[in-house]
Write a protein that holds these residues in place. Structure first.
Motif, PDB file in Angstrom:
ATOM      1  N   LEU A   1       2.437  -7.603 -10.740  1.00  0.00           N
ATOM      2  CA  LEU A   1       1.709  -6.918 -10.115  1.00  0.00           C
ATOM      3  C   LEU A   1       0.140  -6.628 -10.821  1.00  0.00           C
ATOM      4  O   LEU A   1       0.295  -6.700 -12.174  1.00  0.00           O
ATOM      5  CB  LEU A   1       2.529  -6.075 -10.862  1.00  0.00           C
ATOM      6  N   ARG A   2      -0.767  -6.597 -10.056  1.00  0.00           N
ATOM      7  CA  ARG A   2      -1.961  -6.752 -10.147  1.00  0.00           C
ATOM      8  C   ARG A   2      -2.508  -5.206  -9.260  1.00  0.00           C
ATOM      9  O   ARG A   2      -2.233  -4.678  -8.392  1.00  0.00           O
ATOM     10  CB  ARG A   2      -2.575  -6.972  -9.629  1.00  0.00           C
ATOM     11  N   ALA A   3      -2.494  -4.261 -10.390  1.00  0.00           N
ATOM     12  CA  ALA A   3      -2.623  -3.075 -10.129  1.00  0.00           C
ATOM     13  C   ALA A   3      -4.210  -2.230 -10.714  1.00  0.00           C
ATOM     14  O   ALA A   3      -4.571  -2.181 -11.641  1.00  0.00           O
ATOM     15  CB  ALA A   3      -2.027  -2.245 -10.816  1.00  0.00           C
ATOM     16  N   GLY A   4      -5.247  -2.106 -10.001  1.00  0.00           N
ATOM     17  CA  GLY A   4      -6.569  -2.468 -10.111  1.00  0.00           C
ATOM     18  C   GLY A   4      -7.152  -3.527 -10.774  1.00  0.00           C
ATOM     19  O   GLY A   4      -7.027  -5.170 -10.955  1.00  0.00           O
ATOM     20  N   THR A   5      -7.756  -3.276 -12.241  1.00  0.00           N
ATOM     21  CA  THR A   5      -8.027  -4.848 -13.083  1.00  0.00           C
ATOM     22  C   THR A   5      -6.687  -4.837 -14.160  1.00  0.00           C
ATOM     23  O   THR A   5      -6.721  -6.177 -14.800  1.00  0.00           O
ATOM     24  CB  THR A   5      -8.679  -3.881 -14.575  1.00  0.00           C
TER      25      THR A   5
ATOM     26  N   PHE B   1       0.835  -0.959  -0.029  1.00  0.00           N
ATOM     27  CA  PHE B   1       0.051  -0.066   0.244  1.00  0.00           C
ATOM     28  C   PHE B   1       1.204   1.198   0.182  1.00  0.00           C
ATOM     29  O   PHE B   1       1.526   1.356   0.946  1.00  0.00           O
ATOM     30  CB  PHE B   1      -1.028   0.073   1.298  1.00  0.00           C
ATOM     31  N   SER B   2       0.574   2.305  -0.835  1.00  0.00           N
ATOM     32  CA  SER B   2       0.989   3.708  -0.883  1.00  0.00           C
ATOM     33  C   SER B   2       0.080   4.448  -0.382  1.00  0.00           C
ATOM     34  O   SER B   2      -0.580   5.194  -1.124  1.00  0.00           O
ATOM     35  CB  SER B   2       1.756   3.904  -1.828  1.00  0.00           C
ATOM     36  N   THR B   3       0.570   5.475   0.870  1.00  0.00           N
ATOM     37  CA  THR B   3      -0.201   5.936   1.690  1.00  0.00           C
ATOM     38  C   THR B   3      -0.420   7.632   0.321  1.00  0.00           C
ATOM     39  O   THR B   3      -1.046   8.247   0.391  1.00  0.00           O
ATOM     40  CB  THR B   3      -0.027   6.723   3.484  1.00  0.00           C
ATOM     41  N   GLU B   4       0.933   8.012   0.120  1.00  0.00           N
ATOM     42  CA  GLU B   4       1.080   8.797  -0.609  1.00  0.00           C
ATOM     43  C   GLU B   4       0.204   8.835  -1.906  1.00  0.00           C
ATOM     44  O   GLU B   4      -0.578   9.814  -3.000  1.00  0.00           O
ATOM     45  CB  GLU B   4       2.360   8.606  -1.560  1.00  0.00           C
ATOM     46  N   LEU B   5      -0.012   7.823  -2.525  1.00  0.00           N
ATOM     47  CA  LEU B   5      -1.377   7.469  -4.052  1.00  0.00           C
ATOM     48  C   LEU B   5      -2.398   6.607  -3.455  1.00  0.00           C
ATOM     49  O   LEU B   5      -3.214   6.874  -4.403  1.00  0.00           O
ATOM     50  CB  LEU B   5      -0.709   6.518  -5.015  1.00  0.00           C
ATOM     51  N   ASP B   6      -2.202   6.715  -1.990  1.00  0.00           N
ATOM     52  CA  ASP B   6      -3.557   5.784  -1.515  1.00  0.00           C
ATOM     53  C   ASP B   6      -4.051   4.442  -2.622  1.00  0.00           C
ATOM     54  O   ASP B   6      -5.389   4.888  -3.162  1.00  0.00           O
ATOM     55  CB  ASP B   6      -4.792   7.232  -1.453  1.00  0.00           C
ATOM     56  N   THR B   7      -3.569   3.913  -2.512  1.00  0.00           N
ATOM     57  CA  THR B   7      -3.034   2.858  -3.494  1.00  0.00           C
ATOM     58  C   THR B   7      -3.018   1.166  -3.184  1.00  0.00           C
ATOM     59  O   THR B   7      -1.730   1.378  -2.728  1.00  0.00           O
ATOM     60  CB  THR B   7      -2.221   3.589  -5.216  1.00  0.00           C
ATOM     61  N   ARG B   8      -3.555   0.046  -3.251  1.00  0.00           N
ATOM     62  CA  ARG B   8      -2.562  -1.017  -3.044  1.00  0.00           C
ATOM     63  C   ARG B   8      -2.685  -1.612  -4.699  1.00  0.00           C
ATOM     64  O   ARG B   8      -2.371  -1.723  -5.067  1.00  0.00           O
ATOM     65  CB  ARG B   8      -3.774  -1.404  -2.686  1.00  0.00           C
ATOM     66  N   TYR B   9      -1.030  -1.935  -4.938  1.00  0.00           N
ATOM     67  CA  TYR B   9      -0.970  -3.285  -5.649  1.00  0.00           C
ATOM     68  C   TYR B   9      -0.652  -5.094  -5.103  1.00  0.00           C
ATOM     69  O   TYR B   9      -0.190  -4.568  -3.703  1.00  0.00           O
ATOM     70  CB  TYR B   9       0.463  -3.030  -6.578  1.00  0.00           C
ATOM     71  N   ASP B  10      -0.606  -5.506  -5.523  1.00  0.00           N
ATOM     72  CA  ASP B  10      -0.841  -6.262  -5.132  1.00  0.00           C
ATOM     73  C   ASP B  10       0.616  -7.811  -6.283  1.00  0.00           C
ATOM     74  O   ASP B  10       0.223  -7.678  -7.044  1.00  0.00           O
ATOM     75  CB  ASP B  10      -1.744  -8.007  -5.029  1.00  0.00           C
ATOM     76  N   ILE B  11       1.588  -8.468  -5.286  1.00  0.00           N
ATOM     77  CA  ILE B  11       1.864  -9.152  -6.073  1.00  0.00           C
ATOM     78  C   ILE B  11       2.211 -10.079  -6.208  1.00  0.00           C
ATOM     79  O   ILE B  11       1.954 -10.876  -4.788  1.00  0.00           O
ATOM     80  CB  ILE B  11       3.905  -8.918  -5.647  1.00  0.00           C
ATOM     81  N   SER B  12       1.876 -11.481  -7.090  1.00  0.00           N
ATOM     82  CA  SER B  12       1.665 -12.540  -6.892  1.00  0.00           C
ATOM     83  C   SER B  12       2.473 -13.408  -7.803  1.00  0.00           C
ATOM     84  O   SER B  12       2.928 -12.785  -8.328  1.00  0.00           O
ATOM     85  CB  SER B  12      -0.152 -13.090  -7.536  1.00  0.00           C
ATOM     86  N   LEU B  13       2.868 -14.606  -7.660  1.00  0.00           N
ATOM     87  CA  LEU B  13       3.834 -15.472  -7.984  1.00  0.00           C
ATOM     88  C   LEU B  13       2.868 -16.616  -9.186  1.00  0.00           C
ATOM     89  O   LEU B  13       1.926 -17.068  -8.768  1.00  0.00           O
ATOM     90  CB  LEU B  13       4.596 -16.346  -7.613  1.00  0.00           C
ATOM     91  N   ARG B  14       3.175 -15.942 -10.221  1.00  0.00           N
ATOM     92  CA  ARG B  14       2.278 -17.320 -10.716  1.00  0.00           C
ATOM     93  C   ARG B  14       3.822 -18.193 -12.145  1.00  0.00           C
ATOM     94  O   ARG B  14       3.870 -17.388 -12.829  1.00  0.00           O
ATOM     95  CB  ARG B  14       1.529 -16.998 -12.180  1.00  0.00           C
ATOM     96  N   ASP B  15       3.345 -19.681 -12.651  1.00  0.00           N
ATOM     97  CA  ASP B  15       4.612 -19.958 -13.277  1.00  0.00           C
ATOM     98  C   ASP B  15       6.058 -19.607 -13.370  1.00  0.00           C
ATOM     99  O   ASP B  15       6.111 -19.022 -14.339  1.00  0.00           O
ATOM    100  CB  ASP B  15       3.252 -19.544 -14.604  1.00  0.00           C
ATOM    101  N   GLY B  16       6.223 -19.477 -12.470  1.00  0.00           N
ATOM    102  CA  GLY B  16       7.303 -18.849 -11.994  1.00  0.00           C
ATOM    103  C   GLY B  16       7.649 -17.969 -12.205  1.00  0.00           C
ATOM    104  O   GLY B  16       8.906 -16.887 -12.491  1.00  0.00           O
ATOM    105  N   ALA B  17       6.762 -16.356 -12.643  1.00  0.00           N
ATOM    106  CA  ALA B  17       6.857 -15.366 -12.644  1.00  0.00           C
ATOM    107  C   ALA B  17       6.605 -14.105 -11.828  1.00  0.00           C
ATOM    108  O   ALA B  17       5.153 -14.856 -11.276  1.00  0.00           O
ATOM    109  CB  ALA B  17       6.815 -14.796 -14.088  1.00  0.00           C
TER     110      ALA B  17
END
Length: 120
Positions: free
Chosen positions: A62-66, A43-59
Motif C-alpha cells: 500500500l503506497r500512501a504518499g511517500t 480514492f476516498s472522497t471522505e479523506l480526499d486521498t488516493r492510495y495505490d496498491i501494487s504487487l511486488r515479490d508476491g506481496a
C-alpha cells in the motif's frame, strides 16, 4: 478454556470471566489467489486521498504518499499492515468483493470503515 477441534468443528477458546462467555473459533488462513486483482489506485472522497496498491515479490504493498507499507492476508478479503498513521500503528484493508475488488474499507486507529473506491 481451550477446546480441541472435533470432526466438523474448529478449535475454540472460550473466555468465561464475564456474565456472558466470549467464544473465539480458529479460522483457516486465507491464501488468496490472483493478488494482482487487488492492484490499482483507490480514492476516498471522505479523506480526499488516493492510495495505490501494487504487487511486488508476491506481496501486496500500500503506497500512501511517500510511504510504502507491506500488507499480509488475514481473513478472506482482508489484509493487515502497520505504520500507516505512525510507527507500528496497525491497519486493516477490507475489500468488498475479493474476487473482483471495486473498493475497500480502511480501519486504522480512530478511523473505522473509511471507504476507498477503485479509480479507473
Amino acid at each position: 478454556m481451550f477446546e480441541r477441534a472435533a470432526e466438523e468443528q474448529p478449535a475454540r477458546i472460550v473466555l468465561q470471566n464475564s456474565p456472558q462467555p466470549f467464544v473465539y473459533e480458529l479460522v483457516k488462513a486465507w491464501a488468496p489467489a490472483g493478488l494482482e486483482d487487488f492492484a490499482g489506485g483507490y480514492f476516498s472522497t471522505e479523506l480526499d486521498t488516493r492510495y495505490d496498491i501494487s504487487l511486488r515479490d508476491g506481496a501486496l504493498l500500500l503506497r500512501a504518499g511517500t510511504m510504502t507499507l507491506a500488507m499480509q492476508p488475514r481473513a478472506e478479503g482482508e489484509f493487515v499492515g502497520e505504520g500507516l498513521l505512525g510507527e507500528g500503528e496497525p491497519f486493516t484493508v477490507s475489500f468488498d468483493k475479493p474476487a473482483a475488488p471495486e473498493g475497500f474499507l480502511l480501519y486504522v486507529s480512530g478511523a473505522q470503515g473509511i471507504r476507498f473506491t477503485r479509480s479507473r
